[in-house]
Enzyme design. Structure first.
Site, PDB file in Angstrom:
ATOM      1  N   LYS A   2      84.333  20.226  71.997  1.00  0.00           N
ATOM      2  CA  LYS A   2      83.867  20.994  70.847  1.00  0.00           C
ATOM      3  C   LYS A   2      82.343  20.946  70.724  1.00  0.00           C
ATOM      4  O   LYS A   2      81.697  21.943  70.512  1.00  0.00           O
ATOM      5  CB  LYS A   2      84.492  20.476  69.551  1.00  0.00           C
ATOM      6  CG  LYS A   2      86.005  20.312  69.581  1.00  0.00           C
ATOM      7  CD  LYS A   2      86.752  21.609  69.353  1.00  0.00           C
ATOM      8  CE  LYS A   2      88.226  21.505  69.695  1.00  0.00           C
ATOM      9  NZ  LYS A   2      88.996  20.533  68.912  1.00  0.00           N
ATOM     10  N   TRP A  23      95.622  19.103  62.553  1.00  0.00           N
ATOM     11  CA  TRP A  23      95.354  17.896  63.343  1.00  0.00           C
ATOM     12  C   TRP A  23      95.738  16.641  62.605  1.00  0.00           C
ATOM     13  O   TRP A  23      96.320  15.718  63.192  1.00  0.00           O
ATOM     14  CB  TRP A  23      93.894  17.865  63.809  1.00  0.00           C
ATOM     15  CG  TRP A  23      93.568  19.031  64.699  1.00  0.00           C
ATOM     16  CD1 TRP A  23      92.657  20.025  64.459  1.00  0.00           C
ATOM     17  CD2 TRP A  23      94.175  19.371  65.960  1.00  0.00           C
ATOM     18  NE1 TRP A  23      92.660  20.939  65.484  1.00  0.00           N
ATOM     19  CE2 TRP A  23      93.576  20.571  66.413  1.00  0.00           C
ATOM     20  CE3 TRP A  23      95.159  18.783  66.739  1.00  0.00           C
ATOM     21  CZ2 TRP A  23      93.940  21.176  67.626  1.00  0.00           C
ATOM     22  CZ3 TRP A  23      95.522  19.393  67.941  1.00  0.00           C
ATOM     23  CH2 TRP A  23      94.911  20.575  68.369  1.00  0.00           C
ATOM     24  N   ASP A  26      88.812  11.061  63.081  1.00  0.00           N
ATOM     25  CA  ASP A  26      88.886  12.068  64.139  1.00  0.00           C
ATOM     26  C   ASP A  26      87.703  13.006  63.913  1.00  0.00           C
ATOM     27  O   ASP A  26      87.711  13.827  63.010  1.00  0.00           O
ATOM     28  CB  ASP A  26      90.223  12.818  64.058  1.00  0.00           C
ATOM     29  CG  ASP A  26      90.320  13.965  65.075  1.00  0.00           C
ATOM     30  OD1 ASP A  26      89.346  14.201  65.818  1.00  0.00           O
ATOM     31  OD2 ASP A  26      91.388  14.623  65.108  1.00  0.00           O
TER      32      ASP A  26
HETATM   33  C1  LIG Z   1      90.530  20.104  68.998  1.00  0.00           C
HETATM   34  C2  LIG Z   1      90.935  19.003  68.100  1.00  0.00           C
HETATM   35  C3  LIG Z   1      91.923  18.060  68.450  1.00  0.00           C
HETATM   36  C4  LIG Z   1      92.714  18.142  69.743  1.00  0.00           C
HETATM   37  O1  LIG Z   1      91.937  17.792  70.785  1.00  0.00           O
HETATM   38  P1  LIG Z   1      92.511  17.692  72.285  1.00  0.00           P
HETATM   39  O2  LIG Z   1      91.326  17.147  73.003  1.00  0.00           O
HETATM   40  O3  LIG Z   1      92.908  19.060  72.691  1.00  0.00           O
HETATM   41  O4  LIG Z   1      93.640  16.754  72.286  1.00  0.00           O
HETATM   42  C5  LIG Z   1      92.189  17.039  67.568  1.00  0.00           C
HETATM   43  N1  LIG Z   1      91.548  16.940  66.399  1.00  0.00           N
HETATM   44  C6  LIG Z   1      90.604  17.826  66.027  1.00  0.00           C
HETATM   45  C7  LIG Z   1      89.916  17.650  64.718  1.00  0.00           C
HETATM   46  C8  LIG Z   1      90.272  18.880  66.863  1.00  0.00           C
HETATM   47  O5  LIG Z   1      89.336  19.771  66.487  1.00  0.00           O
END
Ligand SMILES: *Cc1c(COP(=O)(O)O)cnc(C)c1O
Length: 355
Positions: A192, A101, A168
Site C-alpha cells: 500500500k 479487515w 494493522d
Molecule cells: C490490504 C490490507 C490487508 C490485507 O493485506 P494482504 O497483504 O493482502 O494480506 C489487511 N489490512 C488492511 C488494513 C489492508 O489495507
C-alpha cells in the site's frame, strides 16, 4: 494521456523507486548480478535488510526495545500470527471491528483464544469510529485497524488501554508522524505505502513475547524470526529491496512530517471538493475521514456508472469503490502527487457542471 494511479493496493510507488528497482534487476550495486540472483545470506543482502530495519526504526522513533521483521503471508497472515504468538485460553483479545479487515482479525483470533469485539460499527455501515471502548480488565491486547482501507475511516488518535496495543497499519504506514511507541505490535503489508507486494513489515516490542503456553511452528514464531535477524528462511528479496528504496525516498523527502503535509494537502483538497459539490457526498464522519482512502458516492446513484466511465477515459485508474461498499474510492498514498488529486477534482467539477 498521463495516467493517475489511484489503486488501493498494490498501488503507486515513487518514480525514482521504480527507476532504481529496474536498474537493480540488471545490476545490483555494481555486483554484476541482478537483485533477483543474489543470495539472501550474502553481505550485499544482509546490508539491505539491516538498512531497511534501521530506517523503519528511525522513521518510527523506536528504540532497541523493538525488533523489525520482514515476513511473508501478507497482513492477512498477521491476523492469525498475532494471536498465535500472544493469545491463549487464559487471555482475551479485544478487537475493533470497523470493517472488512478488522472483521477478519476477529475471525482468525477466535481460533486461538477468547475474543471480545469492543467496537462494531456495522450499524452505520462503518462510516465512523466508535472511540468509547469498554476494554475488559483481563484483555491481553487491543487490536485496531489504524486505517480502514475499504471503508475510508482512520484513527487520528489511538485509544488508551492497559492492554497491549496491536495495530494493522497496512494502508497508512509512514503516512504521518504518529505515536508508534504506543503500540506493542505494528504490522503492514508492503503493497500500500511501502514497496512491492510480497513482504509484510512487523514491528514488535520484544518483551511481550514468550508469555503463553503454546508450541509455535518456527516459521510462525516471532521469537525465531528475531533470533534469525529476519532471515529464518529465504525472504522475498526483491520486495524487501523495493521497500528499502521507498524508505530511503521517504527520508529524502523529509520523513513523516513531509509525508503528512503532502497527504493533508491532497486529502483536504479532495474532501473539500466533495463537500462543495452537491453531486457528490461523503458519508464518513468528518473527524474520522482517512487521509489515505477517500470513500464517497454520487448523490444520484444512476450517475455512478457514467462518472466511472469518464474517469476511465481520462486515465484515472482504480477509483471504483470496494465491491461490498460501492461508490467511489480514491486512494492517495504517499507517492501520489498533488497534481493527480487536482486533476481528479477538476474532473469531478466538470462532471458536476454537466450533469
Ligand atoms: C490490504 C490490507 C490487508 C490485507 O493485506 P494482504 O497483504 O493482502 O494480506 C489487511 N489490512 C488492511 C488494513 C489492508 O489495507
Amino acid at each position: 494521456m498521463p495516467l493517475h494511479n489511484f489503486n488501493s493496493g498494490p498501488s503507486i510507488l515513487p518514480q525514482e523507486v521504480l527507476t532504481q528497482a529496474a536498474a537493480a534487476i540488471h545490476n545490483f550495486n555494481n555486483t554484476g548480478l541482478s537483485i533477483l540472483e543474489i543470495g539472501h545470506r550474502t553481505t550485499h543482502f544482509v546490508e539491505v535488510v539491516t538498512e531497511a530495519q534501521q530506517i523503519v526504526k528511525r522513521l518510527m522513533g523506536l528504540d532497541d526495545a523493538y525488533e523489525v521483521l520482514f515476513l511473508q503471508g501478507g497482513a492477512t497472515m498477521q491476523f492469525m500470527q498475532v494471536p498465535m504468538n500472544l493469545l491463549d485460553e487464559n487471555g482475551l483479545a479485544a478487537i475493533c471491528d470497523n470493517g472488512v479487515w478488522g472483521n477478519k482479525a476477529v475471525k482468525e483470533a477466535s481460533l486461538f483464544g477468547p475474543v471480545k469485539v469492543v467496537s462494531d460499527t456495522a450499524d452505520k455501515k462503518h462510516t465512523y469510529l466508535n472511540k468509547q471502548l469498554a476494554i475488559p480488565e483481563n484483555a491481553t491486547y487491543l487490536h485496531i485497524t489504524t486505517n480502514n482501507t475499504v471503508e475510508g475511516t482512520q484513527w487520528h488518535q489511538y485509544p488508551q488501554t492497559h492492554a497491549l496495543l496491536i495495530g494493522d497499519m497496512s494502508s497508512d504506514i509512514f503516512s504521518r508522524p504518529t505515536a508508534f511507541n504506543q503500540f506493542d505490535v505494528i504490522y503492514a503489508g508492503a503493497q500500500k505505502n511501502m514497496g512491492a507486494a510480497g513482504v509484510t513489515l512487523v514491528v514488535i516490542k520484544k518483551e511481550i513475547l514468550g508469555k503463553i503456553n503454546r508450541q509455535i511452528p518456527a516459521i510462525l514464531n516471532y521469537q525465531k524470526h528475531i533470533e534469525a535477524g529476519s532471515l529464518l528462511n529465504t525472504p522475498p528479496v526483491f520486495s524487501i529491496y523495493v521497500s528499502l528504496l521507498t524508505l530511503r525516498w521517504i527520508e529524502a523527502q523529509g520523513g513523516l512530517a513531509a509525508m503528512e503535509k503532502q497527504n493533508l494537502a491532497k486529502s483536504n483538497l479532495l474532501y473539500n471538493t466533495i463537500d462543495a459539490l452537491p453531486a457528490f457526498y461523503c458519508p464518513i464522519a468528518k473527524e474520522d475521514r482517512s487521509i489515505m482512502n477517500a470513500v464517497f458516492f454520487l448523490t444520484d446513484p444512476t450517475l455512478e456508472a457514467p462518472f466511472l466511465a469518464l474517469c476511465k477515459s481520462e486515465g484515472m485508474i482504480g477509483v471504483k469503490g470496494y465491491r461490498t461498499v460501492g461508490g467511489i474510492r480514491v486512494s492517495m498514498y504517499n507517492a501520489m502527487p498533488y497534481s493527480s488529486v487536482e486533476a481528479f477534482c477538476d474532473l469531478m467539477k466538470s462532471f458536476a457542471e454537466k450533469n
